[in-house]
Structure formats: structure tokens, C-alpha cells
Design an enzyme around this catalytic site. Structure first.
Site, PDB file in Angstrom:
ATOM      1  N   THR A 185       0.855  -1.191   0.000  1.00  0.00           N
ATOM      2  CA  THR A 185       0.000   0.000   0.000  1.00  0.00           C
ATOM      3  C   THR A 185       0.886   1.234   0.000  1.00  0.00           C
ATOM      4  OG1 THR A 185      -0.003   0.077   2.390  1.00  0.00           O
ATOM      5  CG2 THR A 185      -1.808  -1.098   1.369  1.00  0.00           C
ATOM      6  N   GLU A 330      -6.033  -3.271  -0.575  1.00  0.00           N
ATOM      7  CA  GLU A 330      -6.482  -4.338   0.339  1.00  0.00           C
ATOM      8  C   GLU A 330      -7.679  -5.105  -0.201  1.00  0.00           C
ATOM      9  OE1 GLU A 330      -5.611  -1.292   1.180  1.00  0.00           O
ATOM     10  OE2 GLU A 330      -4.604  -1.208   3.119  1.00  0.00           O
ATOM     11  N   LYS A 437     -13.337  19.306   9.644  1.00  0.00           N
ATOM     12  CA  LYS A 437     -14.240  19.389  10.793  1.00  0.00           C
ATOM     13  C   LYS A 437     -14.359  20.841  11.221  1.00  0.00           C
ATOM     14  CE  LYS A 437     -13.368  14.700  11.985  1.00  0.00           C
ATOM     15  NZ  LYS A 437     -12.248  13.858  12.283  1.00  0.00           N
ATOM     16  N   TRP A 442     -19.192  18.228   9.669  1.00  0.00           N
ATOM     17  CA  TRP A 442     -18.212  17.646   8.762  1.00  0.00           C
ATOM     18  C   TRP A 442     -18.424  18.223   7.371  1.00  0.00           C
ATOM     19  CZ3 TRP A 442     -17.242  11.701   9.476  1.00  0.00           C
ATOM     20  CH2 TRP A 442     -16.762  11.476  10.774  1.00  0.00           C
TER      21      TRP A 442
HETATM   22  P1  AMP Z   1      -5.029   2.413  -2.898  1.00  0.00           P
HETATM   23  O1  AMP Z   1      -4.940   1.330  -1.916  1.00  0.00           O
HETATM   24  O2  AMP Z   1      -3.756   3.148  -3.136  1.00  0.00           O
HETATM   25  O3  AMP Z   1      -5.642   1.917  -4.179  1.00  0.00           O
HETATM   26  O4  AMP Z   1      -6.004   3.527  -2.320  1.00  0.00           O
HETATM   27  C1  AMP Z   1      -7.295   3.222  -1.933  1.00  0.00           C
HETATM   28  C2  AMP Z   1      -8.021   4.484  -1.594  1.00  0.00           C
HETATM   29  O5  AMP Z   1      -8.165   5.306  -2.755  1.00  0.00           O
HETATM   30  C3  AMP Z   1      -9.437   4.262  -1.124  1.00  0.00           C
HETATM   31  O6  AMP Z   1      -9.497   3.887   0.222  1.00  0.00           O
HETATM   32  C4  AMP Z   1     -10.055   5.615  -1.390  1.00  0.00           C
HETATM   33  O7  AMP Z   1      -9.747   6.560  -0.376  1.00  0.00           O
HETATM   34  C5  AMP Z   1      -9.375   6.049  -2.663  1.00  0.00           C
HETATM   35  N1  AMP Z   1     -10.234   5.738  -3.814  1.00  0.00           N
HETATM   36  C6  AMP Z   1     -10.150   4.710  -4.650  1.00  0.00           C
HETATM   37  N2  AMP Z   1     -11.100   4.788  -5.598  1.00  0.00           N
HETATM   38  C7  AMP Z   1     -11.825   5.895  -5.335  1.00  0.00           C
HETATM   39  C8  AMP Z   1     -12.952   6.536  -5.939  1.00  0.00           C
HETATM   40  N3  AMP Z   1     -13.523   6.065  -7.037  1.00  0.00           N
HETATM   41  N4  AMP Z   1     -13.426   7.640  -5.354  1.00  0.00           N
HETATM   42  C9  AMP Z   1     -12.865   8.159  -4.236  1.00  0.00           C
HETATM   43  N5  AMP Z   1     -11.790   7.627  -3.647  1.00  0.00           N
HETATM   44  C10 AMP Z   1     -11.274   6.507  -4.186  1.00  0.00           C
END
Ligand code: AMP
Length: 547
Positions: A185, A330, A437, A442
Site C-alpha cells: 500500500t 487491500e 471538521k 463535517w
Molecule cells: P489504494 O490502496 O492506493 O488503491 O487507495 C485506496 C483508496 O483510494 C481508497 O481507500 C479511497 O480513499 C481512494 N479511492 C479509490 N477509488 C476511489 C474513488 N472512485 N473515489 C474516491 N476515492 C477513491
């Protein structure tokens, strides 16, 4: 009583076997670093993946060994996906956009024994090799003529390794629960954490995410994964394409609007997937040059919230649907994809668009719920926002090498804040850490960003909560303008009234040349905050707001 049907393990090599048998002459096209466009077929890819598997076995890769890749989307990376996992070893895709110290840390944490790298990363490899004691072999993914002159021990040439092997390698019968791939990640705080996918989870993800209400892939598609193969296995597309027998088009290292446009046009790409910033640069190129992509029907957008203005523009100006999807490393990564239900089709255009901007609904295999601070489940009313929790067949149970499971009562806390509606559609309102906040309320940073990005002069925007003596935090908008555009702070702020409650309107706007992005293409709020370290609210302080 047990069922009496065959049990064949759900393993990844079976996808490429299927593609060779039933789509053997379907093309895989790759932009290469050496120059020429490379073309071959699924049959060729399967043959070479077996040769690569044989070569890796000779280099010492065993079931459970980690083999790293530092590579763009291309045919050799595709072969390695199957070759490594097919032998029972683990394909560890390393994100080359990270800092060298992060990369060597990740390679060390994973204990990669072999690392295969594209020519673009030759000097990176030279820099980090001394800090990667676990790596016994560095394999340059090229032919002898293009081998880089590197001062590192144990440098091997990929094409030479393959040439020395016969194609008669047969895939071992693996336990479907065994580990197949590993991806770290992005880790905005602390060290990155590894997510270790099993063959079974990935295969189930491949099946479910290809369904008509998810990515809707077919053997008639020309599929171009723009999302890198080092971002959660390019969202599974290198597995979905052989599953359905789609033609594959790999863009290589050039992901700018012009390169993407020319590639899509030449190859007749019908489907693609990537983060919003990639589609933003494609949009800019297509607008500037007044060009269209008639074959392209859909592009999946995820990884960060897609600004509704971008969706509308692609649909109205170019007839291309930007389909919102949400996922995480994840989650292998698919959590939701946005496809309308039958009952929503008769709605008018605006109502359908309002659903289309949500992140979508889960395919079979993923369950979602939202909870409050005490863990109580919240109503699925499309309004109440809470912490988004997920469980399913391809959701993480624990991180690589870490004892403690992140699960809470069997659910994975995503760190996102979202609403769920009665039809199952999920909408992210924020990352928990990005929620602003203000005075006990929010404010969704995503909402503020989307409104800013619907202004014709704005290229990208980010909203940050900045400490405020009275309200705890107030929103500050950071804006990067499109080339050649000029617009004032007040003009940007004049775009808000009527679109959000008055107390949500940002207090100030800061203009910057370009927003910083993370290695996975998201706007980096950490770097932005550093950049704005000395920012102070303008005096006189903002007038009272109605909260
Ligand atoms: P990653 O593990 O780097 O793919 O990041 C995952 C995170 O990216 C998620 O928990 C979200 O916060 C953000 N994310 C992924 N897809 C979207 C989406 N379509 N809209 C908003 N946030 C997203």
C-alpha cells in the site's frame, strides 16, 4: 453429503492456458522502451511465460519465493505475472515511482530474491542494489543489444534467459489458497504494508469484476490497462483480459494525453481504466486538437474521486462513458463499480448522472456497511455518512509479515467515509483523515474539490482543513489552473453558493502551478500541507458563518 463435481484449483496460470486454447491468435500489443511497437498473441505469451517460468526455476525461485518487478505495462511484465505465480512463487510488483529508499525498504521487507526491471529503471537499480541484500539476481527486461552497462553483480538479460529454455514447462498443480502476488500500500503514514493475494482470491476477483454489471468485459473488447501493473495488478485487467479473450494493448512508459490518444486511435481501444489525472490529460489533448476516439466506449475511473465535470465532459463532448469504480490495494482492488439498475434506466438524464457520479455498487463477492464511532451500523439512506467497512472473498485478512489483523468483527475498516443507499450504491464523502471538521460539522473535501473542478478555468483542486481559532478547522481550497487561464480567488469562490451549504464554502483560495501527486496518482495532501506550512488565514478573519 459432499457434492460430486470436479474440484480444480482456482489458479492463475489456468487463465493463460484458457486464452491460448480459445483465443490463441488474439493480439497483445505493447509500446516498448526499445522503440518499436511489439505485437504477438496469447499463444506466444503463454509459450514465453512457460520459458520464463523455467528460467526462474533455474535461478532458484521456489514456491513462496518472492520475485520483484519494477516495470511498466508491457508484454514482458505480462509474461512475468504468469511465469512467477505459475511456478508457485510470488509476483511482487514494486512501484518504481516511490523514493529509492522506500523501494529498497519494500524489496527488503518482501525479501525478493530476483528482481526483473525495465530499462527505464536501470539507474534506479544501480542506486539501490547495494541496499537490497536479499536480491540474488537482477534481470533487465530487454535483449542483449539493449542491455544497460550497470555496475552491479548478478545482472542478467531477460531475453537470453528465455532463449535458453524450452517451452515444455508444465504448470505445477498449486494449492489455490497459496500466495500468488504481493503489492504494498502507498502508506501515507508509517512504512508501506504488503498485501498478499492468493490464487483463489485473485481468480474469484477476476471472474466477478468482469461481469456485465461490473467491468463488462468481453472477447470483442480491445482492452488497454493504463493503470500501471504496479498498482494492485492493474486492477486485475491482466487477468480479466485472458479470461474473456480480449485483445490487450499495453501503453508502456508514456502515459501523457497525446501518447494515450494515438495508441487508442491506432489500436481501436474500446475499454480502458485509469486514475482521474490520466483522463484529465487525455481530455485536454482531445479538446486542444478537436479529435475523437470513435471506438472507445468506456473508461473506468478510480483510485481517487472522479470530478463529475470530467465525467460530463467525456460523455457530452466525446460520447465516452467514464464509469466510476472504487477499490483499494487491500481489496484486490474492486469494491464497487457504477452500473445503473433496470429500475433506474427510466430516470431523466440528470437523475441518472447524479447516480453515475457515485462510486457504484459491489459485485457479488463484496459486502459493504457503514458504521458510526461506536461501530453501530448506519442506515442505508444515501444521506448518513459513516466509516466504510468491507468484507468479501478478495478482501485482506492480515498484512504481510504483521501478526495483528486489521479486521474489526470480521470486517476491514477502509478508512473511507461514505454513504450507502437502498439500491446498494456507495458514495465516498472523504478519506477519514481528509474530512474537514468545522464547528462540529463535517465538510466533505471531495464535494468542495468537485465544485472547484466544474469551473472551466480550473484543472485540479484540493480542499484542506486548516486550523482555525474559532471553528477548529475551515476549508482552504488549493487550485491549479488550466494552461493560459486566469481567474481570481473571488471568481472561484463565486462558484460555490447554491451548490453547498454556506458554512462549507472555502474561506480562501491558494493558486499553485500544479498539485503534487502520490506514487499512485492521488493528490498528495501530505505534500500540499508541507507546501502550505506557512499559510495563515487572511486578515480580517472570515465573517461569522451559519453552521
Ligand atoms: P489504494 O490502496 O492506493 O488503491 O487507495 C485506496 C483508496 O483510494 C481508497 O481507500 C479511497 O480513499 C481512494 N479511492 C479509490 N477509488 C476511489 C474513488 N472512485 N473515489 C474516491 N476515492 C477513491
Amino acid at each position: 453429503m459432499q457434492g460430486q463435481m470436479m474440484t480444480l484449483p482456482l489458479t492463475l496460470a489456468s487463465l493463460l492456458e484458457h486464452a491460448e486454447r480459445y483465443h490463441g491468435d488474439t493480439e497483445i500489443v505493447s509500446c516498448t522502451l526499445e522503440g518499436p511497437v511489439h505485437r504477438y498473441t496469447y499463444a506466444d505469451a503463454h509459450r514465453r511465460a512457460r520459458q520464463a517460468a523455467s528460467a526462474l526455476t533455474r535461478l532458484g525461485a521456489r514456491p513462496g519465493s518472492r520475485v520483484g518487478t519494477l516495470a511498466w505495462n508491457g508484454f514482458r511484465h505480462f509474461e512475468l505475472y504468469y511465469a512467477i505465480s505459475g511456478t508457485g512463487a510470488i509476483t511482487h510488483t514494486v512501484n518504481p515511482r516511490l523514493f529509492p529508499e522506500q523501494i529498497s525498504w519494500i524489496i527488503g521487507d518482501a525479501a525478493d530474491e530476483v528482481v526483473c526491471f525495465d530499462l527505464s529503471f536501470a539507474s534506479l537499480v544501480e542506486t539501490i542494489a547495494k541496499d537490497c541484500p536479499s536480491v540474488k539476481h537482477w534481470v533487465a527486461m530487454t535483449d542483449r543489444a539493449h542491455m544497460p552497462a550497470l555496475q552491479i553483480a548478478n545482472l542478467l538479460c531477460y531475453e537470453e534467459l528465455l532463449a535458453a529454455e524450452s517451452e515444455h514447462f508444465s504448470w505445477p498443480r498449486l494449492d489455490e489458497q497459496s500466495a500468488a502476488t504481493l503489492c504494498y500500500t502507498s502508506g501515507t503514514t508509517g512504512n508501506p504494508k504488503g498485501v498478499l493475494y492468493s490464487h483463489r482470491a485473485t481468480l474469484l476477483h477476476t471472474l466477478s469484476s468482469s461481469l456485465p454489471d461490473a467491468l463488462a468485459l468481453s472477447g470483442r473488447d480491445v482492452l488497454a490497462p493504463v493503470v500501471p501493473m504496479f498498482h494492485v495488478n492493474a486492477w486485475g485487467l491482466p487477468y480479466s483480459a485472458p479470461l474473456v479473450g480480449a485483445k490487450l494493448v499495453f501503453p508502456g512508459a508514456n502515459l501523457d494525453g497525446e501518447s494515450i490518444f494515438k495508441l487508442f486511435e491506432r489500436e481501436g481501444v474500446t475499454f480502458s481504466a485509469g486514475v482521474p489525472t490520466v483522463w484529465l490529460s487525455l481530455q485536454q489533448y482531445m479538446r486542444q486538437h478537436c479529435v475523437r476516439l470513435p471506438a472507445l466506449q468506456r473508461m473506468v475511473v478510480g483510485g481517487a474521486a472522479c470530478p463529475p465535470a470530467l465525467m460530463r465532459s467525456f460523455e457530452q463532448e466525446f460520447g465516452i462513458r467514464l464509469q466510476h469504480a472504487w477499490g483499494m490495494t487491500e481489496l484486490s482492488p474492486t469494491g464497487t463499480v457504477n452500473t445503473l439498475k433496470a429500475s433506474q434506466l427510466p430516470l431523466d438524464e440528470e437523475a441518472r448522472f447524479a447516480i453515475g457520479v457515485k462510486q457504484g455498487r459491489p459485485p457479488f463477492g463484496v459486502e459493504l456497511k457503514t458504521v458510526d464511532d461506536e461501530g453501530n451500523e448506519l442506515p442505508r439512506d444515501g444521506k448518513t455518512a459513516g466509516a466504510l467497512m468491507v468484507r468479501g472473498h478478495w478482501v485482506i485478512e492480515r498484512y504481510f509479515g504483521l501478526e495483528k489483523s486489521p479486521l474489526v468483527d470480521g470486517w476491514f475498516p477502509t478508512g473511507d467515509v461514505a454513504t450507502l443507499d437502498a439500491d446498494g450504491f456507495m458514495q465516498i464523502t472523504d478519506r477519514a483523515k481528509d474530512v474537514i471538521k468545522s464547528g462540529g460539522e463535517w465538510i466533505s473535501s471531495i464535494d468542495l474539490e468537485n465544485i472547484a473542478m466544474s469551473h472551466p478555468a480550473v484543472a485540479e483542486a484540493a480542499a484542506l482543513g486548516i486550523a482555525h481559532p474559532k471553528w477548529d478547522e475551515r476549508p482552504l481550497l488549493v487550485v491549479a489552473l488550466k494552461p493560459g487561464q486566469a481567474v481570481s480567488r473571488d471568481e472561484v469562490l463565486a462558484h460555490y453558493p447554491g451548490k453547498v451549504a454556506r458554512f462549507c464554502i472555502p474561506d480562501d483560495v491558494v493558486f499553485i502551478e500544479a498539485l503534487p501527486h502520490t506514487a499512485t496518482g492521488k493528490v498528495s495532501k501530505v505534500l500540499l500541507r508541507e507546501h502550505l506550512r506557512d499559510y495563515r488565514w487572511p486578515a480580517p478573519q472570515r465573517p461569522e458563518v451559519a453552521s
